[in-house]
Scaffold this motif. Structure first.
Motif, mmCIF file in Angstrom:
data_model
loop_
_atom_site.group_PDB
_atom_site.id
_atom_site.type_symbol
_atom_site.label_atom_id
_atom_site.label_comp_id
_atom_site.label_asym_id
_atom_site.label_seq_id
_atom_site.Cartn_x
_atom_site.Cartn_y
_atom_site.Cartn_z
ATOM 1 N N VAL A 1 0.879 -1.170 0.000
ATOM 2 C CA VAL A 1 0.000 0.000 0.000
ATOM 3 C C VAL A 1 0.910 1.212 0.000
ATOM 4 N N ARG A 2 0.719 2.052 -1.000
ATOM 5 C CA ARG A 2 1.527 3.271 -1.134
ATOM 6 C C ARG A 2 0.617 4.487 -1.119
ATOM 7 N N GLU A 3 1.089 5.538 -0.519
ATOM 8 C CA GLU A 3 0.355 6.793 -0.511
ATOM 9 C C GLU A 3 0.919 7.726 -1.577
ATOM 10 N N ALA A 4 0.018 8.323 -2.338
ATOM 11 C CA ALA A 4 0.410 9.373 -3.284
ATOM 12 C C ALA A 4 0.332 10.690 -2.528
ATOM 13 N N ALA A 5 1.422 11.418 -2.491
ATOM 14 C CA ALA A 5 1.472 12.683 -1.761
ATOM 15 C C ALA A 5 0.407 13.648 -2.282
ATOM 16 N N LYS A 6 -0.096 14.472 -1.379
ATOM 17 C CA LYS A 6 -1.111 15.460 -1.766
ATOM 18 C C LYS A 6 -0.610 16.281 -2.935
ATOM 19 N N GLY A 7 -1.485 16.482 -3.891
ATOM 20 C CA GLY A 7 -1.131 17.265 -5.062
ATOM 21 C C GLY A 7 -0.539 16.433 -6.184
ATOM 22 N N LEU A 8 -0.146 15.189 -5.892
ATOM 23 C CA LEU A 8 0.424 14.336 -6.934
ATOM 24 C C LEU A 8 -0.600 13.376 -7.532
ATOM 25 N N ALA A 9 -1.787 13.368 -6.984
ATOM 26 C CA ALA A 9 -2.863 12.534 -7.520
ATOM 27 C C ALA A 9 -4.081 13.423 -7.704
ATOM 28 N N THR A 10 -4.591 13.468 -8.915
ATOM 29 C CA THR A 10 -5.752 14.310 -9.190
ATOM 30 C C THR A 10 -6.512 13.754 -10.375
ATOM 31 N N THR A 11 -7.703 14.273 -10.596
ATOM 32 C CA THR A 11 -8.476 13.916 -11.784
ATOM 33 C C THR A 11 -8.745 15.184 -12.576
ATOM 34 N N GLY A 12 -8.980 15.019 -13.853
ATOM 35 C CA GLY A 12 -9.265 16.168 -14.705
ATOM 36 C C GLY A 12 -10.611 16.800 -14.416
ATOM 37 N N ALA A 13 -11.512 16.030 -13.793
ATOM 38 C CA ALA A 13 -12.863 16.534 -13.546
ATOM 39 C C ALA A 13 -13.000 17.193 -12.181
ATOM 40 N N GLY A 14 -11.891 17.343 -11.472
ATOM 41 C CA GLY A 14 -11.950 17.990 -10.174
ATOM 42 C C GLY A 14 -12.418 17.071 -9.057
ATOM 43 N N ARG A 15 -12.640 15.800 -9.366
ATOM 44 C CA ARG A 15 -13.031 14.842 -8.334
ATOM 45 C C ARG A 15 -11.803 14.438 -7.535
ATOM 46 N N PRO A 16 -12.016 14.027 -6.296
ATOM 47 C CA PRO A 16 -10.875 13.518 -5.537
ATOM 48 C C PRO A 16 -10.330 12.268 -6.224
ATOM 49 N N PRO A 17 -9.039 12.049 -6.135
ATOM 50 C CA PRO A 17 -8.474 10.862 -6.771
ATOM 51 C C PRO A 17 -8.986 9.596 -6.101
ATOM 52 N N GLY A 18 -9.028 8.547 -6.865
ATOM 53 C CA GLY A 18 -9.482 7.268 -6.347
ATOM 54 C C GLY A 18 -8.309 6.416 -5.902
ATOM 55 N N VAL A 19 -8.557 5.110 -5.916
ATOM 56 C CA VAL A 19 -7.560 4.131 -5.497
ATOM 57 C C VAL A 19 -7.197 3.289 -6.713
ATOM 58 N N LEU A 20 -5.914 3.118 -6.925
ATOM 59 C CA LEU A 20 -5.418 2.314 -8.033
ATOM 60 C C LEU A 20 -4.848 1.020 -7.469
ATOM 61 N N VAL A 21 -5.365 -0.108 -7.978
ATOM 62 C CA VAL A 21 -4.881 -1.419 -7.571
ATOM 63 C C VAL A 21 -4.288 -2.078 -8.817
ATOM 64 N N VAL A 22 -3.008 -2.397 -8.759
ATOM 65 C CA VAL A 22 -2.327 -3.043 -9.874
ATOM 66 C C VAL A 22 -1.920 -4.442 -9.424
ATOM 67 N N LEU A 23 -2.455 -5.441 -10.109
ATOM 68 C CA LEU A 23 -2.159 -6.839 -9.814
ATOM 69 C C LEU A 23 -1.235 -7.378 -10.892
ATOM 70 N N THR A 24 -0.127 -7.977 -10.470
ATOM 71 C CA THR A 24 0.824 -8.576 -11.397
ATOM 72 C C THR A 24 0.926 -10.065 -11.076
ATOM 73 N N PRO A 25 0.167 -10.897 -11.805
ATOM 74 C CA PRO A 25 0.266 -12.343 -11.627
ATOM 75 C C PRO A 25 0.998 -12.979 -12.803
ATOM 76 N N LEU A 26 1.387 -14.220 -12.627
ATOM 77 C CA LEU A 26 1.912 -14.991 -13.733
ATOM 78 C C LEU A 26 0.761 -15.271 -14.699
ATOM 79 N N GLU A 27 1.038 -15.194 -15.976
ATOM 80 C CA GLU A 27 0.032 -15.373 -17.022
ATOM 81 C C GLU A 27 -0.660 -16.737 -16.911
ATOM 82 N N GLY A 28 -1.961 -16.738 -17.192
ATOM 83 C CA GLY A 28 -2.709 -17.980 -17.313
ATOM 84 C C GLY A 28 -3.528 -18.373 -16.101
ATOM 85 N N PHE A 29 -3.433 -17.643 -15.004
ATOM 86 C CA PHE A 29 -4.192 -17.992 -13.814
ATOM 87 C C PHE A 29 -5.574 -17.338 -13.774
ATOM 88 N N LEU A 30 -5.742 -16.236 -14.485
ATOM 89 C CA LEU A 30 -6.987 -15.483 -14.401
ATOM 90 C C LEU A 30 -7.723 -15.490 -15.741
#
Length: 139
Positions: A49-78
């Motif tokens: 779990v990593r925190e994006a410092a204030k001001g480094l995460a934003t959206t173009g629509a002025g909404r608060p930034p969301g949460v990004l989950v990146v999963l890196t599995p070995l190919e073929g399991f999903l």
């Protein structure tokens, strides 16, 4: 084996909430990949779990930034169906930790066999299948 990186806006999660989220996501990933919930596979599933410092995460629509989950599995399991079920589960876990209005992105980056190494050794599907079979025989 599976590696998960969760990026949240700074101050979004307490340390305790981050720990709960890490465990919930790890469990959901093991289930989606149809890997046993053994000590070995739990130890081989890393969730950051990593925190994006204030001001480094934003959206173009002025909404608060969301949460990004990146999963890196070995190919073929999903499969697409497992990815969809995992997306629902991960979103549910993030919403429990942050609130229901948080936008949650799940990105799955599968790694082809031969392109994943741990401590200098390549991770092979045949070895993982062998470990899964051993876990099933031991149950």
């Amino acid at each position: 084996m599976p590696l998960v990186e969760i990026t949240v806006p700074e101050g979004t999660l307490s340390e305790a909430a981050a720990e709960v989220l890490q465990q919930q996501v790890a469990d959901s990933v093991l289930t989606a990949m149809e890997l046993p919930h053994t000590e070995f596979f739990a130890a081989a599933t890393w969730v950051y779990v990593r925190e994006a410092a204030k001001g480094l995460a934003t959206t173009g629509a002025g909404r608060p930034p969301g949460v990004l989950v990146v999963l890196t599995p070995l190919e073929g399991f999903l499969t697409p169906e497992r990815n969809e079920a995992l997306s629902v589960e991960v979103t549910r876990h993030v919403h429990a930790a942050t609130g229901p209005d948080t936008v949650v992105w799940l990105v799955v980056n599968e790694i082809p066999e031969g392109n994943w190494a741990v401590n200098g050794g390549l991770t092979r599907r045949a070895k993982i299948d062998e470990l899964v079979a051993e876990a099933a025989a031991g149950s």
